[in-house]
Design a protein around this motif. Sequence first.
Motif, PDB file in Angstrom:
ATOM      1  N   ARG A  81      -8.317  -3.252  10.783  1.00 49.03           N
ATOM      2  CA  ARG A  81      -8.880  -1.859  10.903  1.00 49.03           C
ATOM      3  C   ARG A  81     -10.456  -1.752  11.222  1.00 49.03           C
ATOM      4  O   ARG A  81     -11.132  -1.172  10.554  1.00 49.03           O
ATOM      5  N   TYR A 100      11.840  -0.688   8.478  1.00 49.52           N
ATOM      6  CA  TYR A 100      13.141   0.012   8.722  1.00 49.52           C
ATOM      7  C   TYR A 100      12.696   1.444   9.310  1.00 49.52           C
ATOM      8  O   TYR A 100      13.150   1.998  10.005  1.00 49.52           O
ATOM      9  N   ARG A 117       9.628   5.074  -5.670  1.00 52.48           N
ATOM     10  CA  ARG A 117      10.234   5.522  -4.492  1.00 52.48           C
ATOM     11  C   ARG A 117      11.280   6.263  -4.583  1.00 52.48           C
ATOM     12  O   ARG A 117      11.873   6.696  -3.575  1.00 52.48           O
ATOM     13  N   ILE A 158      -2.819   6.693   4.247  1.00 44.64           N
ATOM     14  CA  ILE A 158      -1.568   7.738   4.571  1.00 44.64           C
ATOM     15  C   ILE A 158      -0.281   7.368   3.903  1.00 44.64           C
ATOM     16  O   ILE A 158       0.606   7.618   4.530  1.00 44.64           O
ATOM     17  N   GLN A 175       3.113   3.094  -4.422  1.00 47.93           N
ATOM     18  CA  GLN A 175       4.470   2.743  -4.662  1.00 47.93           C
ATOM     19  C   GLN A 175       4.794   2.680  -6.149  1.00 47.93           C
ATOM     20  O   GLN A 175       5.082   1.765  -6.455  1.00 47.93           O
ATOM     21  N   PHE A 216       3.622  -5.089   7.833  1.00 49.75           N
ATOM     22  CA  PHE A 216       3.700  -3.654   6.847  1.00 49.75           C
ATOM     23  C   PHE A 216       2.515  -2.658   7.692  1.00 49.75           C
ATOM     24  O   PHE A 216       2.367  -1.463   7.003  1.00 49.75           O
ATOM     25  N   TYR A 271       0.348  -8.262   6.246  1.00 48.11           N
ATOM     26  CA  TYR A 271      -0.260  -7.248   7.098  1.00 48.11           C
ATOM     27  C   TYR A 271       0.602  -6.846   8.260  1.00 48.11           C
ATOM     28  O   TYR A 271       0.902  -5.834   8.749  1.00 48.11           O
ATOM     29  N   GLN A 300      -2.450   4.576  -0.966  1.00 46.58           N
ATOM     30  CA  GLN A 300      -2.467   3.264  -0.512  1.00 46.58           C
ATOM     31  C   GLN A 300      -2.596   3.235   0.977  1.00 46.58           C
ATOM     32  O   GLN A 300      -2.253   4.369   1.720  1.00 46.58           O
ATOM     33  N   LEU A 301      -3.187   2.354   1.830  1.00 49.34           N
ATOM     34  CA  LEU A 301      -3.811   1.183   1.330  1.00 49.34           C
ATOM     35  C   LEU A 301      -5.050   1.137   2.456  1.00 49.34           C
ATOM     36  O   LEU A 301      -4.796   0.855   3.482  1.00 49.34           O
ATOM     37  N   TYR A 327      -7.931   4.865   7.097  1.00 57.03           N
ATOM     38  CA  TYR A 327      -7.129   5.968   6.537  1.00 57.03           C
ATOM     39  C   TYR A 327      -6.128   5.407   5.381  1.00 57.03           C
ATOM     40  O   TYR A 327      -5.969   4.132   5.215  1.00 57.03           O
ATOM     41  N   THR A 334      -7.381  -0.096   4.331  1.00 57.11           N
ATOM     42  CA  THR A 334      -8.068  -1.351   4.915  1.00 57.11           C
ATOM     43  C   THR A 334      -9.251  -1.085   5.399  1.00 57.11           C
ATOM     44  O   THR A 334      -9.574  -0.105   6.036  1.00 57.11           O
TER      45      THR A 334
HETATM   46  C1  LIG Z   1      -2.276  -5.864   4.165  1.00 62.45           C
HETATM   47  C2  LIG Z   1      -1.830  -4.358   4.514  1.00 62.45           C
HETATM   48  C3  LIG Z   1      -2.513  -3.544   5.028  1.00 62.45           C
HETATM   49  C4  LIG Z   1      -2.416  -2.258   5.132  1.00 62.45           C
HETATM   50  N1  LIG Z   1      -3.214  -1.279   5.498  1.00 62.45           N
HETATM   51  C5  LIG Z   1      -3.157   0.144   5.486  1.00 62.45           C
HETATM   52  C6  LIG Z   1      -3.909   1.120   5.617  1.00 62.45           C
HETATM   53  O1  LIG Z   1      -5.183   0.757   6.240  1.00 62.45           O
HETATM   54  N2  LIG Z   1      -3.840   2.333   5.731  1.00 62.45           N
HETATM   55  C7  LIG Z   1      -2.364   2.611   5.314  1.00 62.45           C
HETATM   56  O2  LIG Z   1      -2.358   3.907   4.972  1.00 62.45           O
HETATM   57  N3  LIG Z   1      -1.536   1.919   4.955  1.00 62.45           N
HETATM   58  C8  LIG Z   1      -1.706   0.455   5.098  1.00 62.45           C
HETATM   59  N4  LIG Z   1      -0.719  -0.416   4.913  1.00 62.45           N
HETATM   60  C9  LIG Z   1       0.581   0.249   5.142  1.00 62.45           C
HETATM   61  C10 LIG Z   1       1.092   0.641   3.795  1.00 62.45           C
HETATM   62  O3  LIG Z   1       0.339   0.676   2.707  1.00 62.45           O
HETATM   63  C11 LIG Z   1       2.503   0.478   3.152  1.00 62.45           C
HETATM   64  O4  LIG Z   1       2.348  -1.046   2.915  1.00 62.45           O
HETATM   65  C12 LIG Z   1       3.611   0.582   4.249  1.00 62.45           C
HETATM   66  O5  LIG Z   1       3.847   1.944   4.683  1.00 62.45           O
HETATM   67  C13 LIG Z   1       4.856   0.355   3.400  1.00 62.45           C
HETATM   68  O6  LIG Z   1       5.130   0.940   2.329  1.00 62.45           O
HETATM   69  P1  LIG Z   1       5.321   0.339   0.991  1.00 62.45           P
HETATM   70  O7  LIG Z   1       4.435  -0.891   0.780  1.00 62.45           O
HETATM   71  O8  LIG Z   1       5.181   1.310  -0.164  1.00 62.45           O
HETATM   72  O9  LIG Z   1       6.859  -0.132   0.917  1.00 62.45           O
HETATM   73  P2  LIG Z   1       7.970   0.594   0.439  1.00 62.45           P
HETATM   74  O10 LIG Z   1       7.902   1.924   1.212  1.00 62.45           O
HETATM   75  O11 LIG Z   1       8.161   0.638  -0.849  1.00 62.45           O
HETATM   76  O12 LIG Z   1       9.298  -0.493   1.118  1.00 62.45           O
HETATM   77  C14 LIG Z   1       9.342  -1.645   0.675  1.00 62.45           C
HETATM   78  C15 LIG Z   1      10.600  -2.245   1.326  1.00 62.45           C
HETATM   79  O13 LIG Z   1      11.480  -1.548   0.407  1.00 62.45           O
HETATM   80  C16 LIG Z   1      12.747  -1.506   1.562  1.00 62.45           C
HETATM   81  N5  LIG Z   1      13.095  -0.295   1.501  1.00 62.45           N
HETATM   82  C17 LIG Z   1      12.729   0.828   0.992  1.00 62.45           C
HETATM   83  N6  LIG Z   1      13.222   1.953   1.581  1.00 62.45           N
HETATM   84  C18 LIG Z   1      14.201   1.507   2.207  1.00 62.45           C
HETATM   85  C19 LIG Z   1      15.049   2.489   3.140  1.00 62.45           C
HETATM   86  N7  LIG Z   1      15.274   3.719   3.112  1.00 62.45           N
HETATM   87  N8  LIG Z   1      15.767   1.750   3.898  1.00 62.45           N
HETATM   88  C20 LIG Z   1      15.723   0.580   4.058  1.00 62.45           C
HETATM   89  N9  LIG Z   1      14.985  -0.409   3.390  1.00 62.45           N
HETATM   90  C21 LIG Z   1      14.018   0.347   2.714  1.00 62.45           C
HETATM   91  C22 LIG Z   1      12.289  -2.183   2.787  1.00 62.45           C
HETATM   92  O14 LIG Z   1      12.644  -3.733   2.794  1.00 62.45           O
HETATM   93  C23 LIG Z   1      10.773  -2.199   2.664  1.00 62.45           C
HETATM   94  O15 LIG Z   1      10.289  -3.066   3.405  1.00 62.45           O
HETATM   95  C24 LIG Z   1      -1.051  -1.771   4.847  1.00 62.45           C
HETATM   96  C25 LIG Z   1      -0.169  -2.552   4.229  1.00 62.45           C
HETATM   97  C26 LIG Z   1      -0.455  -3.712   4.046  1.00 62.45           C
HETATM   98  C27 LIG Z   1       0.589  -4.900   3.467  1.00 62.45           C
END
Ligand SMILES: Cc1cc2nc3c(=O)[nH]c(=O)nc-3n(C[C@H](O)[C@H](O)[C@H](O)COP(=O)(O)OP(=O)(O)OC[C@H]3O[C@@H](n4cnc5c(N)ncnc54)[C@H](O)[C@@H]3O)c2cc1C
Length: 501
Positions: free
Chosen positions: A117, A471, A172, A165, A169, A465, A462, A203-204, A163, A206
């Motif tokens: 980022r 998905y 969900r 965006i 968690q 995600f 990273y 979240q998140l 951001y 960076t």
């Molecule tokens: C290191 C890192 C840095 C990031 N930086 C940023 C940032 O700068 N800004 C930002 O906004 N975001 C950032 N993100 C991304 C964001 O915060 C989330 O990690 C990403 O959008 C996934 O959402 P979640 O982690 O809540 O996972 P979830 O949405 O909870 O999903 C986790 C897992 O559950 C399963 N799952 C859930 N629902 C379904 C479904 N309907 N169908 C199939 N499988 C499903 C999948 O295996 C999925 O991978 C970052 C993430 C990481 C890890």
Amino acid sequence: MTVTASKEVEVNAATPLRTGASFLDDLRTGERTVFVDGEKVKDPTKHRAFASGARTFARLFDYAAAPENRERMTYTSPDTGGPVWRCFQIPRSHADLRAKRLAAEGWAEQTFGLMGRTPDHVANFFAGYAAKPEFFARGGAGYADNVVNFYKYIRDNHKYVVYAIVPPQIDRSKPGHQQSDPTLYAGVVKETDAGIIVSGGQQLATGAVYADYVQVSCIHPLRPGDENYAISVAIPLNAPGVKLYSRRAFAMQATSAEDYPLTSRFDETDCFVVLDNVLVPWERVFIYRNTELCFQQWWQTPSHSYGNHQAQARYATKLRFLLGLAKRMNEATGNDAAPPVQVEMGELAAYASIVENMLLSHETVAPIDADGILWPSKPALYAVMALQSQINPHMIDIVRELTGAGMITLPSSVRDFENPESAKDIERYFVSGKMGARERVRLMRLAWDFIGTEFGNRHQQYEKFYGGASYLVKTNMYRAYDFARAGGLVDAALNLPPVAS
Ligand SMILES: Cc1cc2nc3c(=O)[nH]c(=O)nc-3n(C[C@H](O)[C@H](O)[C@H](O)COP(=O)(O)OP(=O)(O)OC[C@H]3O[C@@H](n4cnc5c(N)ncnc54)[C@H](O)[C@@H]3O)c2cc1C
């Protein structure tokens, strides 16, 4: 800042390009609220968790401001006539997008693709919004001006925006308004004449420790009843009520730059953002309580494509680094010439080349719309993003396979070289056919920091995600693919004329 030119035409004066020193000054005096390791951080430029990261960001600012990089890293602001970062450029030709890629690679090469980022990521999203002000006007009068004015402000003042965006968690299985407390997710809780009051977590973010602004919005589809979370706003990171909760700061674990060459320099941090009744003035509100626009801002403007074009330039650079690392390690182990090793390296090179060439395809297969705005090829972009969560761990696994115990069979730290008794054995046994012990140990430490340390492992998360859960990214690919053409082939096969007997 405005001045009156001699011909009485009002023009905006150009703000000089931001240097590393001015960035560090802003960070020092910025008074943002950051928590790490039980502590409220007073000055990120001095704190062990963030100081080295701040210096790396400072180097990026200096790189862009250096006269020799001016052409590559900047273009001329149409409003001030001064140089501004190229990430803000709205591409109108294939050459423009190529120039943007070269600029993205310029910064990515300074960090070996290890900072995701950097200030060019979200800047590109705002270029995408500003390219389509009519999209924001659909939400009501004023929102288009708000987004364009903010874009021009950050562009002409070299501001760093990150951001958050994604809703936290927490649960969900339920939408935001049905969580145990509907103010857990970041959303509007009150409307005033001065602006909106926003509360909740997101979240998140960076890079947030180092940035000037955070965009708070939501990329997940929202349901009826979720209107309070359907916003897009920009908030200064030192606004009252903004709190940043940094994840474990890996730089604090780096006992020396020699032993942790990457951790000690490139930890950009990821922060959970808490908004505690934060006032967002109306001028910084771009989308307000509109679930459709909140979701479509990413897809019906080129924001997501521009931001992820930058992300792919960064990723391609990182893969080039991975290939270089694997090659050097094979040379160190003496396995470089072994045909099975070359087969594995060929597989790694194939993945890296696919990423590189799909990036070029963003540029060459990029349509220009009726407004003259260029859109990077969506199928090329999402094809790689959709597979990144699979190919990245596979590539890392190949490197692990190739190096055996090379990254583990190392002295405990650089200090073992300083003890004459241990140094004697280390200098004798930790050599390779081609390298002295110090050189080999440094190389293997670099590899372990890339792959095995907390820093290295966070990178694997990273890459899985950063663009959303796979998905969801695969759904983007589904939307971008030309199924009509594919289906047409099947129809043609089903309607083949009879075979003459
Ligand atoms: C290191 C890192 C840095 C990031 N930086 C940023 C940032 O700068 N800004 C930002 O906004 N975001 C950032 N993100 C991304 C964001 O915060 C989330 O990690 C990403 O959008 C996934 O959402 P979640 O982690 O809540 O996972 P979830 O949405 O909870 O999903 C986790 C897992 O559950 C399963 N799952 C859930 N629902 C379904 C479904 N309907 N169908 C199939 N499988 C499903 C999948 O295996 C999925 O991978 C970052 C993430 C990481 C890890």
